[in-house]
Write a protein that holds these residues in place. Structure first.
Motif, PDB file in Angstrom:
ATOM      1  N   GLU A   1       4.700   2.297   1.761  1.00  0.00           N
ATOM      2  CA  GLU A   1       5.735   2.438   0.689  1.00  0.00           C
ATOM      3  C   GLU A   1       6.853   3.083   1.311  1.00  0.00           C
ATOM      4  O   GLU A   1       8.319   2.599   1.150  1.00  0.00           O
TER       5      GLU A   1
ATOM      6  N   ASP B   1       0.750  -1.112  -0.061  1.00  0.00           N
ATOM      7  CA  ASP B   1       0.083   0.010   0.090  1.00  0.00           C
ATOM      8  C   ASP B   1       0.906   1.189  -0.087  1.00  0.00           C
ATOM      9  O   ASP B   1       1.847   1.197   0.671  1.00  0.00           O
ATOM     10  N   SER B   2       0.481   2.234  -0.553  1.00  0.00           N
ATOM     11  CA  SER B   2       1.207   3.523  -0.717  1.00  0.00           C
ATOM     12  C   SER B   2       1.372   4.195   0.589  1.00  0.00           C
ATOM     13  O   SER B   2       2.473   4.763   0.941  1.00  0.00           O
ATOM     14  N   THR B   3       0.650   3.979   1.646  1.00  0.00           N
ATOM     15  CA  THR B   3       0.861   4.597   2.943  1.00  0.00           C
ATOM     16  C   THR B   3       2.011   3.855   3.641  1.00  0.00           C
ATOM     17  O   THR B   3       2.738   4.275   4.543  1.00  0.00           O
TER      18      THR B   3
END
Length: 65
Positions: A55, A51-53
């Motif tokens: 990364e 997930d981008s959170t």
């Protein structure tokens, strides 16, 4: 300044895609598979993306990837 060390546990679990995103395997695939539906088990085979959170944290663990 000291060299940056790669977190070896993370290095074994993640790969980098061509676009630089982190690829991961899905959880819940190793045991107690009898109660899981075939559709659910089939969908667990495919790799997911981090997930981008998360990364930024993962890139810190894997500075050389």
């Amino acid at each position: 300044m000291a060299k940056l060390k790669t977190n070896r546990a993370a290095a074994k679990r993640f790969k980098v895609t061509g676009s630089g995103k982190l690829k991961r395997s899905k959880a819940y695939t190793s045991h107690i598979l009898t109660k899981k539906s075939p559709k659910r088990k089939r969908n667990l085979r495919h790799a997911g993306l981090v997930d981008s959170t998360n990364e930024k944290q993962m890139k810190r663990l894997l500075p050389h990837l």
